[in-house]
Write an enzyme that holds these catalytic residues in place. Structure first.
Site, PDB file in Angstrom:
ATOM      1  N   LYS A  41      -6.410  -4.769  -3.518  1.00 50.00           N
ATOM      2  CA  LYS A  41      -7.042  -5.515  -2.422  1.00 50.00           C
ATOM      3  C   LYS A  41      -8.074  -4.638  -1.724  1.00 50.00           C
ATOM      4  O   LYS A  41      -7.822  -3.487  -1.402  1.00 50.00           O
ATOM      5  CB  LYS A  41      -5.986  -5.989  -1.426  1.00 50.00           C
ATOM      6  CG  LYS A  41      -5.243  -4.885  -0.682  1.00 50.00           C
ATOM      7  CD  LYS A  41      -4.238  -5.502   0.274  1.00 50.00           C
ATOM      8  CE  LYS A  41      -3.592  -4.487   1.169  1.00 50.00           C
ATOM      9  NZ  LYS A  41      -4.482  -3.633   1.939  1.00 50.00           N
ATOM     10  N   ASP A  52       0.796  -1.233   0.000  1.00 49.61           N
ATOM     11  CA  ASP A  52       0.000   0.000   0.000  1.00 49.61           C
ATOM     12  C   ASP A  52       0.829   1.284   0.000  1.00 49.61           C
ATOM     13  O   ASP A  52       0.420   2.284   0.604  1.00 49.61           O
ATOM     14  CB  ASP A  52      -0.980  -0.001   1.175  1.00 49.61           C
ATOM     15  CG  ASP A  52      -1.973  -1.152   1.115  1.00 49.61           C
ATOM     16  OD1 ASP A  52      -1.896  -1.965   0.173  1.00 49.61           O
ATOM     17  OD2 ASP A  52      -2.820  -1.259   2.016  1.00 49.61           O
ATOM     18  N   CYS A 100      -2.801  -2.456   7.470  1.00 45.94           N
ATOM     19  CA  CYS A 100      -2.733  -3.470   6.413  1.00 45.94           C
ATOM     20  C   CYS A 100      -1.494  -4.357   6.486  1.00 45.94           C
ATOM     21  O   CYS A 100      -1.539  -5.509   6.057  1.00 45.94           O
ATOM     22  CB  CYS A 100      -2.841  -2.798   5.050  1.00 45.94           C
ATOM     23  SG  CYS A 100      -4.502  -2.108   4.778  1.00 45.94           S
TER      24      CYS A 100
END
Lengths: 223, 223
Positions: A134, A27, A167
């Site tokens: 995702k 990310d 995450c």
């Protein structure tokens, strides 16, 4: 299968076989890390902690490429109509003050196709590397990640990216539960506050190694 | 569907509909919580923090039964031949000093059928309640939990049990990623150290509510 090497960690050594290892870069997207991205320009967050890790992540990516280690980049992202966002996630992000899809300088927050959702320019994935969108915190939920890893005979994972407690930790814990050996590179992960980052590290260091392995990137780069 | 009620939490209110809610009681087993169990009698751990939560968990179970809330009990456990244990998990538990299947006063550590693996005597599940054996930290991995919850139309989960940063947090995060609304009752969860417990709470309180909801049991008992 190559012979395994040992990496020193905060607790127990981590045995690694490079041809069965993948590097996860989680990310590192404009919405989180770019000055014009949503976190900085709309929320007013200090993104310096996130930006600080970029050179070290780049160094680990370079190392991975030199050693034939597969690099996998993830993006937290949703379809423009948010049909892939759980109502509970939408509510949590609204509560937090950053609703999924809210407008920002670089487009709608975490929406696929928007510049804010894209990987930061400092990352330039090769064609042979993997990019995954995702919709959840764990990179294994509603993605092909597990299948991709099995296809490549990957058993060991190196974790980098943001944010550590969200995450990165969510993906790490899920990977462990699926049987992967995970090693988190703490100086290649960051959160918006040191407390949040450290909480995730403390979780992984809990119970004397029963939960995970944590080290710093210099231990990997020295391999 | 009943109307929803609001529970105050550390950050944002948690809306709950009791007929769509289940109470998860995670891993309150003799090996962790009994004086003759593995953690206390073999590892020499101080299990007082784990035992301290038992009366409050019992109170929440009583409340759940009175309100028609499904109670689900999990056990971290493995088959005697450990064929359901990932090699990476076996290694982590060996590193930590408590190998899966190691002998103790109440039988082999976390092995199904041993008294150490059983739920503590203070819990007496009703026949209508659910008991699940789970081989991973997340209660959703290699179990029927998600299917059970969907069959009961459950959308909201209350989290209690041990240890906070290991199986409780792992299950909580996975539940969130699967779309469930999770509320952790912090005084009904415990770890072997306050630091480990607090690290998990800090993770859930990270990013101003984007990760989860945390409250105490009195907020629930008042409903």
């Amino acid at each position: 299968m190559s012979s395994s090497m040992l990496i020193q960690t905060h607790q127990h050594p981590f045995a690694i076989a490079l041809d069965r290892t993948a590097l996860l870069v989680i990310d590192l997207q404009n919405d989180f890390c770019h000055p014009d991205g949503f976190c900085s320009s709309v929320m007013g967050a200090d993104i310096a902690p996130l930006r600080n890790i970029i050179p070290r992540v780049q160094a680990v990516i370079d190392w991975a490429r030199q050693h034939g280690v597969l690099v996998i980049y993830t993006r937290e992202s949703h379809k423009p109509d948010l049909s892939d966002a759980a109502p509970s996630k939408k509510l949590r992000y609204e509560n937090a003050g950053y609703p999924l899809g809210a407008p920002g300088k670089l487009g709608r927050f975490l929406i696929q196709g928007e510049r804010g959702c894209a990987l930061i320019d400092e990352l330039q994935p090769l064609e042979t590397e993997v990019q995954l969108d995702k919709p959840a915190h764990s990179a294994f939920v509603s993605t092909a990640l597990e299948a991709v890893l099995r296809q490549h005979n990957i058993t060991h994972l190196l974790f980098t990216g943001v944010t550590t407690e969200c995450c990165v930790l969510g993906s790490y814990r899920h990977a462990s539960d699926l049987g992967f050996y995970g090693l988190l590179l703490e100086d290649c992960c960051a959160a918006l506050s040191l407390q949040e980052h450290q909480a995730a590290i403390d979780v992984l260091l809990g119970e004397n190694g029963a939960i995970g392995w944590v080290t710093s990137s210099d231990r990997v780069l020295a391999l």
